[in-house]
Design a protein around this motif. Structure first.
Motif, PDB file in Angstrom:
ATOM      1  N   THR A 248      -1.081   0.805  -5.427  1.00  9.98           N
ATOM      2  CA  THR A 248      -1.255   2.169  -5.903  1.00  9.98           C
ATOM      3  C   THR A 248      -0.903   2.294  -7.376  1.00  9.98           C
ATOM      4  N   SER A 249       0.099   1.498  -7.810  1.00 10.16           N
ATOM      5  CA  SER A 249       0.394   1.615  -9.253  1.00 10.16           C
ATOM      6  C   SER A 249      -0.778   1.093 -10.069  1.00 10.16           C
TER       7      SER A 249
ATOM      8  N   ASP B  58      -3.747   9.336  -6.828  1.00  7.88           N
ATOM      9  CA  ASP B  58      -2.895   8.737  -5.805  1.00  7.88           C
ATOM     10  C   ASP B  58      -3.565   8.811  -4.448  1.00  7.88           C
ATOM     11  N   PHE B  59      -3.326   7.810  -3.673  1.00  7.59           N
ATOM     12  CA  PHE B  59      -3.791   7.903  -2.296  1.00  7.59           C
ATOM     13  C   PHE B  59      -2.704   7.350  -1.399  1.00  7.59           C
ATOM     14  N   ASP B  60      -2.620   7.907  -0.211  1.00  6.96           N
ATOM     15  CA  ASP B  60      -1.569   7.527   0.719  1.00  6.96           C
ATOM     16  C   ASP B  60      -2.257   6.953   1.949  1.00  6.96           C
ATOM     17  N   VAL B  61      -2.408   5.638   1.917  1.00  9.43           N
ATOM     18  CA  VAL B  61      -3.252   4.992   2.904  1.00  9.43           C
ATOM     19  C   VAL B  61      -2.791   5.263   4.334  1.00  9.43           C
TER      20      VAL B  61
ATOM     21  N   PRO C 263       2.302   4.450  -1.094  1.00  9.75           N
ATOM     22  CA  PRO C 263       1.642   5.353  -2.050  1.00  9.75           C
ATOM     23  C   PRO C 263       2.449   5.584  -3.320  1.00  9.75           C
TER      24      PRO C 263
ATOM     25  N   ARG D  30       4.140  11.164   4.261  1.00  8.89           N
ATOM     26  CA  ARG D  30       4.012   9.712   4.204  1.00  8.89           C
ATOM     27  C   ARG D  30       4.312   9.089   5.557  1.00  8.89           C
TER      28      ARG D  30
ATOM     29  N   LEU E 263       0.821  -1.209   0.000  1.00  2.28           N
ATOM     30  CA  LEU E 263       0.000   0.000   0.000  1.00  2.28           C
ATOM     31  C   LEU E 263       0.857   1.262   0.000  1.00  2.28           C
TER      32      LEU E 263
ATOM     33  N   ALA F  27      -3.914   1.236  -9.085  1.00  3.03           N
ATOM     34  CA  ALA F  27      -4.935   2.275  -9.013  1.00  3.03           C
ATOM     35  C   ALA F  27      -4.613   3.395  -9.999  1.00  3.03           C
ATOM     36  N   ARG F  28      -3.325   3.723 -10.054  1.00  2.00           N
ATOM     37  CA  ARG F  28      -2.911   4.798 -10.952  1.00  2.00           C
ATOM     38  C   ARG F  28      -3.166   4.383 -12.400  1.00  2.00           C
TER      39      ARG F  28
ATOM     40  N   ASP G 123       6.503  11.228  -9.872  1.00  2.00           N
ATOM     41  CA  ASP G 123       6.724  10.207  -8.856  1.00  2.00           C
ATOM     42  C   ASP G 123       8.000  10.457  -8.061  1.00  2.00           C
TER      43      ASP G 123
END
Lengths: 388, 281, 306, 428, 377
Positions: free
Chosen positions: C149-150, C159-162, C143, D254, C141, C152-153, D192
């Protein structure tokens, strides 16, 4: 000697009274059947006799000594269960030898590994195996000895269950609906086999069933139970021909007895417009139930003999015989008449309209408002010959 | 109305159901796949961006040998076997008779005992840990297999499970056994236990997996490697201060997970049957 | 209860079998009872007593403080927040894992050849070590780098940062919780499904049930009632105990949004060594779980009348 | 009922009387039971102990399992103190040394080192240890511990990304302004790619916050440890920096490990971390990019300091038979032999002056310039602060939440600082 | 309402053929019973018609509509299951109205129709109960009510009485038969109980091992079984069988079996060969042997008194090991181990050849008339 005596047995589960002061005396070697609808307490009696369930009051005597203080295994009774209750993980031979193993080996010798050290054990086990073989041969299951219960058919399991109870040579056999899990054909067959077995062993059988046919065909005596009490105890033919109670009359016999309600008069009992010349001891004007077995009705009314008017509603043709369903002309009460195929064929065309059905008053059974039998003169005079 | 034959309907249904199942299976398996992939990757490749399933250079040898040599993983796994076996044995010895007593025997304290069992189901190990630790310490029993096993000798879940299982065992067979002269202990030993194999399998899977993987309690009561259980062997590669060695960590995880998956595969049929037969209702 | 009452009424000596049975009952229950007292009741009593003190681990003196720890707890922001977070976590994990478990069970049930394979796959998480799997999830997970995430992208999601986003962190932990529990719930539901007579589906088909949804809504779901409640109770208890993932992955971050009861309890007790408050929280935790379990058990009792 | 009876009754119910402890330790000479934190440190501890045992055959060193964090180690020791299960030697995190030494002194379960140092003599002392280092283990006027691992926060950076962004790896900025400017440029290199990461909002302790306050010349508490002291403009500057990391340095908030992983993957330009992780980071980075390190900028060049992370060795045995061996071991691990191994294995700074000499670490440092960064920061290293009282961890948690408020812009920085001071004070 | 038909319907599970080329037409309003031992394919056939099983080959029709490819719900058939398949979580009323609610009918309509159907079955007062609170007989009625409420094209019954006790079974079968007649609805009824098939059905389809053995009215099957299987399957107690041989000798036709020698001369035309002789228990009567009657005697082994009638099992004299059952009126006091002498009309004899097929018996002489009379017009 293994006569069995139940005195004043009572038992409740919570607020439900399952046994209500039941007393019963079973002769040595007798085949006694407890019959009744489910929930009447018949199975409970069996489990009380076996010691599997305690009674609240009353006592059980086997062979003249009280067994109330004894554990099940000490009472020397054997039980065959409805589900056969075979040990699923043991072979037939193991299942059958279990009671003897438990009897003859002491606790140490029965232990899984340590037990094998005992020299006595092997001797005893050999003896048991021989006895099991003998019983298995009697029941013709010697070929099945190595199988597990799951590999057996219903009938075979039933025999194994029998065998397991036989090896112990118990004083009393207790059987709890042992045939109810078999199909109709097999059931008929096993009925004969069981009575046969009883004759050969000559041991007391107490047999529980809800099937009146089994009770009728197998037993020396039948105790019909309802709501925790014995309603009537007698020979099968007693119960069929001489029921003491409406409940008994209804329970025994297939097709069921016809019950029509009537009113007593000075001359007899009035049922609708018909007057049946049955004189009973109760005063006139009382409502009574008249029980007429299907064979007490006939399609050929003899002139001058009593008859009732009815309308045919349905024919059940079984090939060998025909059940004719009528509705009583006035009240619409159902009546079943049992006729031979020939009789039916002969009257067939006549039956399209309302007909008069002959009533054999001598065979009529009269019950008062509380359902108790009321004897009557015509019956007493012409008592039908009953088979012993 | 024109209509496709039933067969086609069913085929479509089956394709759809497979699609969703595979999607779910993918979700479930994703971490395992990554665990295995990481366990054969060199450290530098673990974090290269993107999701490239095939490592460009294999480091399986390094990672696995590191997992096995840097920590006494085999010793820990042996400890794990002993601890799990000991726990399971005592749990069964307690839970089978207990479950039988609660399911098939009537005695006055029965509802109380069953109530306590239900209560116990809600108590997590963290609650009782400290008092038990102190008691063990006062008895000078820390750093023994016994200390690792003690809190788990009692499995209220096991008692509950076996009670449910035995509830559905036919009363008539027990009656028959009593008539045959079995003592109650023999009924347990010779009748009930052989019939409970599926329940035992189901319970064993739960018991073994949770105690094999337990980290919390062994960490508290053992301070020497002599008795430590498998997850402690992985701790060495997971270090918050200096950074984790992911390759070896995952190799270690794969090594200690493998026996459990084997246990489960082995017991699967019985396990599912056991759960089914205990009638979770 | 009725059983006990009956036993009570039969006077001893009345029936040898009942006496032997009761004796055996006590004998067989005794080991369990002893362990329950030694390993469960006594420690809880000790914890309760500790909750009335200001004892600090390692300290030489302490004193009784009555219910102070409890009243402090009610005013403690961190505790209340953990309580809230725990409830949110439970509120996600329970429906998530129960519904998914049910769906998977229904789909798996219909499979013939592949049933065992799917069953095994879905059950795998139960067999694994959580500390390793938490590390893996943590990375999955990630981000920036994680495959999830890749993916999802690639699918066009933003993007989400769980674990960095306060609003997502409990969701992320819940996903892992669901991942762990789905297989177990699936097995329980499979057990429940096998117990549904096939006849009912046939009857529904003939009665005009239109396809899978009707079959589910009209037969499966109501018939699974007792199973579902059992699953819900066990899942709730398990979800309440969430600890490992928080301890390994987020440690309460960000902004305390992933503080959960057991983790807070652990911090207070095992990092700050304040045994009094920690014990009070422990007792509170027990009460919560117990109340939830009892409430659900009560419903089960009421619902299983068919 | 006093504590004793409470605990005894706790023990009573568990009196199953089943087993006697079977920890019979082979006693040939002296055996020292040693506990250190972090299983990841097992490697160098074992190596050091092996060398020590080779040189001192009469002493046997045996390690217990390693607790995974300083906090868990601390909790373990306290539990063991209760039950008299203490190891002979323990490595405590610096920040936990004060409560540890105070509690154990009270219980008589720790041996202070003053008499040993006195025996060795002053010359020896000055030759081997800088006073600043020794002071890290000195509390209430007593030398309670010998520092073993020391670290300061340093900057790690990705040489390729820095170059691409137009920075000069050889002249890494030494001011926050320069750092942020560079970070912003790196961040602009791609979707990225992140410019800067410092896990201050998510790390386990408050080490980074201490670094920010100290490097601005501030203090966390007054000397009497009664009043919170970071409410001043230095504290404000420190807290403002966190906000600027986000605003100017384009930092993404993060989770700590994920931020670090991102750096390993070559997708983050600059990372702030303890020097202790240098070895692991080097391994994880591998050939992904060229890893470089740089010093942590001191906003207040004169009064700016950095907190010292790491751990110090305490002698918990009070058994006279073991004390001599324990002291010998202490000298060994904090001496050049021990330090050489520890540094090479981790990236920690040496605590021994001798260790920096050519025959020990000199050559290593020449070959691995990244490792020298922290050595250069030794002069500005100060103690790692631990809050007094029962709530130190809770204080840190609350502070971190407040820092988050500031970084996420949910509240003006000044207000956050005021709140943070009040919260902290309230918990002391 | 409409007729039903099967055209060459087969069902295979892997290698096993469970139903083999099943063809049957059920007329509108007719009551047809499928009967046979368990595993004979009767239930599978019914389920294929219902749409619960897919036919491997052949077509099934409801009226003129080919429903082979339609799902169950679109076939407009109602079914009563052996287990009744009542939804345990619904009340009797909800169970009965289930199909109607699926059709989306209004609440009031449903309530009304449910009430009417329930009243018709005498369970109007039980509507609020759940299946668990109903007795076996009541559940069975709810299941039937659930069918009639829909007014379907046909009723399908799958052993609906097998979970009831003997007494209830007797009354329930009359109720169902009566209901069927009064509604006049096409009915296909599966049972393994020959009594049900005989008493309820207009026509009986006897199946064995996936194939139809005989189709006909109950009396057809009872009196003219086409083979040994049909002969023994119908009738309780089962037909007595005696293996032997038919020989033509001295102008006489004789049936020989071990020590038994029955003369059939003058009355029967029959080819010689190995045969099995069949005799229904009620054909054995306590009448003296006379013209066109054969005498059979033996030693009583077992007597079952059923009240109105008595079943006597006896070992046939001259045929060691053969036991026959005679069904005689209840008044006869016969005991085990006593000798019995019985006789049977030759018209009641059945003969089956070595393959088991019925051998047609051609009676000549005066018995002819009585033989014909046995068959209902």
């Amino acid at each position: 000697m293994s006569h069995l005596e139940l005195t004043g047995l009572s038992k409740s589960f919570g607020t439900t009274r399952v046994l209500n002061d039941v007393s019963l005396s079973v002769r040595d070697g007798e085949f006694l059947t407890l019959v009744g609808a489910s929930g009447c307490g018949k199975s409970t009696i069996l489990r009380v006799i076996a010691g599997l369930e305690p009674q609240d009051s009353g006592s059980v005597q086997i062979g003249g000594r009280s067994v109330d203080h004894l554990r099940p295994k000490q009472r020397n009774v054997a039980m065959v269960f409805q589900s056969y209750a075979l040990y699923p993980h043991m072979s037939v031979a193991e299942n059958m030898s279990m009671p003897l193993v438990m009897q003859r080996l002491n606790l140490a010798e029965r232990l899984p590994l340590i037990g094998r050290l005992s020299p006595n054990r092997r001797r005893v086990m050999t003896g048991i195996a021989a006895e099991v073989d003998t019983v298995a041969r009697q029941l013709q299951i010697e070929a099945l000895l190595t199988r597990k219960p799951a590999q057996l058919s219903g009938g075979q399991r039933q025999r194994v269950a029998l065998g397991r109870s036989m090896v112990r040579h118990p004083d009393v056999f207790l059987m709890d609906e042992p045939l109810s899990n078999l199909d109709a054909k097999l059931r008929v067959h096993m009925r004969a086999e069981l009575t046969d077995l009883h004759r050969r062993l000559g041991v007391t059988f107490i047999y529980v069933t809800h099937d009146q046919v089994e009770a009728m065909t197998m037993s020396d005596r039948v105790a019909l139970m309802d709501e925790g009490r014995i309603v009537q105890l007698g020979t099968p033919s007693d119960l069929y021909h001489n029921p003491s109670d409406l409940r008994v009359a209804r329970f025994i016999g297939s097709p069921q007895i016809n019950i029509v309600s009537g009113t007593t008069t000075g001359q007899g009992i009035r049922v609708g417009e018909a007057l049946l010349p049955i004189t009973v001891s109760c005063p006139a004007g009382q409502v009574v139930s008249v029980g007429l077995r299907p064979e007490a009705l006939s399609l050929d009314p003899v002139a001058g003999r009593p008859h009732v008017a009815a309308r045919l509603t349905r024919v059940e043709n079984l090939g060998a015989e025909v059940f004719l369903h009528f509705a009583l002309q006035e009240s619409g009460a159902p009546l079943v008449l049992r006729a031979t195929l020939q009789d039916y064929e002969r009257h067939k065309t006549r039956l399209e309209a309302a007909v008069a059905l002959g009533v054999e008053c001598a065979r009529a059974l009269v019950f008062d408002g509380a359902g108790h039998r009321v004897d009557h003169a015509s019956r007493a005079a012409q008592r039908v010959a009953v088979p012993a | 109305m024109a209509r496709a034959p039933l067969r086609t309907d069913r085929l479509i249904g089956s394709v759809i159901s497979h699609f969703f199942l595979m999607l779910g299976a993918g979700f479930i398996l994703l971490p395992f796949v990554w665990m295995l992939l990481t366990s054969i990757r060199p450290a530098s490749e673990v974090f290269t961006a993107g999701f490239n399933p095939i490592p460009s250079s294999f480091a399986a040898g390094t990672n696995y040998s590191e997992a096995l040599t840097k920590s006494p993983l085999l010793q820990y796994m042996w400890n794990g076997v002993l601890v799990c076996a000991g726990i399971l044995a005592v749990q069964l010895l307690v839970a089978i008779p207990g479950g039988y007593a609660l399911a098939k025997l009537s005695f006055r304290a029965q509802p109380v005992v069953f109530g306590l069992v239900l209560f116990g189901l809600t108590v997590p190990v963290q609650v009782t840990a400290l008092p038990i630790y102190i008691a063990l310490a006062n008895l000078n029993l820390l750093n023994t297999y016994f200390a690792i096993m003690l809190p788990f000798f009692l499995s209220v879940f096991g008692i509950f499970l076996f009670r449910q299982f035995f509830k559905s065992f036919p009363q008539e067979i027990i009656h028959a056994a009593r008539l045959d002269g079995f003592t109650e202990a023999e009924i347990i030993l010779r009748i009930i236990t052989p019939s409970a194999v599926p329940a035992i399998a189901a319970f064993a899977v739960f018991s073994i997996t949770s105690h094999w993987n337990d980290l919390y309690w062994p960490l508290i009561v053992t301070t020497s490697a002599d008795h430590a259980t498998p997850p402690l062997g992985m701790m060495i590669f997971r270090d918050q201060e200096t950074g984790s060695n992911y390759g070896a960590l995952m190799a270690g995880a794969a090594i200690i997970t493998a026996p459990l998956i084997l246990v489960f595969l082995f017991a699967q049929r019985q396990f599912v049957r056991g759960i089914t037969m205990t009638g979770v209702k | 209860m009725t059983v006990a009452l009956n036993t009570a009424r039969v006077s001893p000596g009345r029936n040898a079998q009942m006496r032997a049975e009761a004796l055996a009952g006590y004998a067989f229950a005794t080991p369990a009872l002893i362990l329950i007292i030694v390993l469960l009741i006594a420690p809880i009593v000790v914890v309760f007593l500790l909750s009335l003190t200001d004892y600090q681990l390692g300290a030489l003196d302490w004193s009784w403080v009555g219910l102070t720890n409890y009243s402090d707890m009610l005013g403690d922001r961190v505790f209340l927040r953990s309580l809230g977070n725990t409830f949110i976590y439970v509120a996600i994990v329970v429906p998530g894992s129960v519904i998914l478990g049910l769906v998977v069970a229904i789909l798996v049930q219909e499979r013939t050849k592949s049933k065992a394979i799917y069953q095994t796959i879905f059950f795998l998480p139960v067999t694994t070590t959580l500390i390793a799997m938490s590390v893996v999830w943590h990375f999955l997970l990630n981000p920036a780098l994680g495959p999830v995430t890749s993916l999802a992208r690639a699918l066009g999601f933003s993007d989400f940062d769980v674990f960095g986003d306060p609003d997502l962190v409990l969701v992320g932990l819940a996903v892992i919780g669901i991942w762990q529990l789905v297989g177990f719930n699936m097995i329980l539901f499979l057990a429940g499904l096998t117990a549904i007579p096939r006849d009912l589906y046939d009857a529904a088909d003939i009665d005009g049930a239109d396809g899978a949804w009707d079959r589910f809504a009209r037969v499966t779901w109501p018939m699974l009632g007792p199973t579902t409640l059992f699953v819900v109770v066990t899942t709730t208890i398990t979800a309440f105990r969430v600890f490992d993932t928080v301890a390994v992955i987020t440690r309460g971050n960000p902004q305390g949004r992933s503080d959960v009861l057991l983790y807070t309890l652990y911090k207070v007790g095992f990092q700050d060594f304040n045994m009094g408050p920690a014990s009070a929280m422990t007792i509170a935790f027990l009460v919560f779980v117990l109340v939830v379990a009892l409430a659900q058990a009560f419903i089960i009792d009421k619902r299983t009348h068919y | 009922m006093d504590r004793r009876t409470l605990l005894q009754s706790a023990a009573g119910f568990a009196a199953l009387g089943l087993m006697s402890p079977m920890i019979a330790r082979a006693q040939s000479g002296v055996e020292l039971v040693v506990t250190h934190c972090f299983p990841g440190h097992d490697g160098f501890h074992t190596e050091i102990a092996n060398a020590f045992m080779a040189a001192n055959p009469d002493v046997k060193i045996s390690f217990t399992n390693s607790p995974p964090t300083y906090e868990e180690g601390h909790s373990l020791i306290l539990r063991q103190a209760l039950t008299n299960q203490l190891p002979d030697v323990y490595y405590s995190g610096f920040h936990l040394l004060p409560p540890l030494s105070r509690q154990l002194t009270e219980r008589g379960q720790i041996t202070h080192l003053d008499s040993f140092l006195a025996t060795e003599g002053d010359a020896w002392k000055t030759e081997n240890y800088s006073p600043r280092i020794l002071d890290l283990g000195n509390f209430d006027g007593k030398q309670m511990a010998m520092p073993f691992n020391t670290s300061t926060p340093i900057f790690y950076f990705n040489e390729e990304l820095v170059t691409q962004a137009g920075g000069d790896p050889a002249n890494f900025p030494d001011t926050w302004e320069g750092v942020f400017e560079l970070a912003a440029k790196i961040d602009a290199l791609g979707d990225d790619v992140d410019g800067f990461y410092m896990g201050i909002h998510t790390e386990a302790g408050d080490w980074f916050w201490q670094a920010l306050v100290y490097s601005n010349g501030g203090e966390l508490m007054d000397a009497a440890e009664k009043t919170v002291a970071f409410g001043d403009e230095k504290g404000l500057a420190a807290l403002t920096l966190t906000k600027r990391m986000v605003d100017e340095g384009k930092m993404n908030l993060r989770e700590n490990q994920q931020g670090v992983q991102q750096f390993y993957a070559g997708k983050t330009g600059i990372l702030v971390q303890s020097t202790a992780g240098l070895r692991a980071t080097t391994d994880s980075v591998g050939t992904n990019f060229t890893l470089r390190t740089a010093r942590y900028p001191l906003a207040d060049a004169t009064n700016g300091r950095l907190p010292t992370g790491g751990n110090a060795q305490v002698i918990l045995t009070t058994d006279p038979a073991k004390l001599d061996a324990a002291w010998r071991f202490s000298k060994w691990v904090s001496g050049p032999e021990g330090q050489t191994v520890a540094v090479k294995f981790s990236g920690y700074m040496p605590t021994s002056l001798v260790a920096e000499q050519e025959q020990y670490l000199g050559a290593f440092y020449k070959e691995n310039p990244n490792y020298t960064t922290s050595v250069g920061q030794i002069p500005v290293a100060r103690k790692w602060f631990g809050y007094p009282g029962k709530n130190s961890n809770k204080i840190i948690d609350i502070q971190r939440e407040n820092i988050n408020l500031a970084m996420r812009g949910e509240m003006p920085v000044a207000e956050v600082l005021a709140k943070m001071v009040a919260d902290t004070q309230g918990l002391i | 309402m409409s007729g039903l038909s099967f055209h060459d319907v087969s069902k295979r599970f892997g290698q096993a053929t469970v139903v083999d080329r099943f063809t049957l037409n059920v007329a509108e309003g007719e009551f047809v019973a499928l009967v046979g031992p368990s595993g004979c394919g009767k239930t599978t056939s019914l389920r294929m018609l219902a749409g619960l099983e897919e036919a491997s080959a052949g077509r099934v029709m409801v009226g003129a509509r080919d429903v082979t490819d339609l799902p169950a719900r679109e076939r407009n058939l109602a079914m009563v299951f052996q287990s009744y398949a009542l939804y345990p979580h619904l009340t009797a009323a909800e169970n009965i109205g289930f199909a109607l609610s699926l059709q989306g009918l209004g609440k009031a309509t449903i309530k009304d129709r449910v009430q009417r159907a329930a009243d018709r079955l005498g369970i109007g007062h039980l509507l609020g109960r759940r299946p668990k609170e109903l007795s076996g007989g009541q559940r069975q009625r709810v299941a039937v009510a659930r069918c009639i409420v829909r007014e379907p094209a046909a009723f399908l019954f799958d052993e609906p009485l097998s979970n009831l006790d003997a007494k209830l079974r007797g009354t329930a079968r009359i109720e169902i038969a009566r209901l069927q007649k009064s509604l006049g609805i096409t009915t296909l009824y599966v049972t393994h109980d020959q009594v049900e098939a005989m008493t309820m059905a207009d026509r009986v389809v006897l199946m064995e091992a996936g194939r139809i053995r005989q189709i006909g009215t109950p009396m057809d099957l009872y009196h003219h079984p086409v083979d040994l299987f049909a002969a023994t399957f119908l009738g309780s107690p089962a037909m007595n069988l005696l293996p032997g041989e038919v020989r033509h000798a001295d102008g006489e036709i004789r049936f020989l079996s071990a020590g038994l020698d029955l003369r059939l001369a003058g009355t029967v035309r029959c080819a010689p060969g190995q045969v099995t002789l069949g005799l229904r228990p009620e054909a054995l009567e306590r009448l003296p042997p006379g013209p066109n009657r054969i005498a059979i005697s033996g030693i009583v082994e077992h007597v079952e008194h059923l009240g109105a009638e008595t079943l006597v099992q006896f070992a046939v004299q001259g045929a060691p090991g053969t036991v026959m059952t005679a069904r005689v009126p209840g008044g006869w006091a016969v005991r085990a181990r006593e000798p019995v002498a019985l006789s049977a009309a030759q018209t009641a004899l059945h003969l089956f050849d070595a393959t088991g097929a019925a051998v047609p018996l051609h009676f000549t002489g005066p018995a002819q008339a009585s033989a014909d009379r046995l068959v209902p017009a």
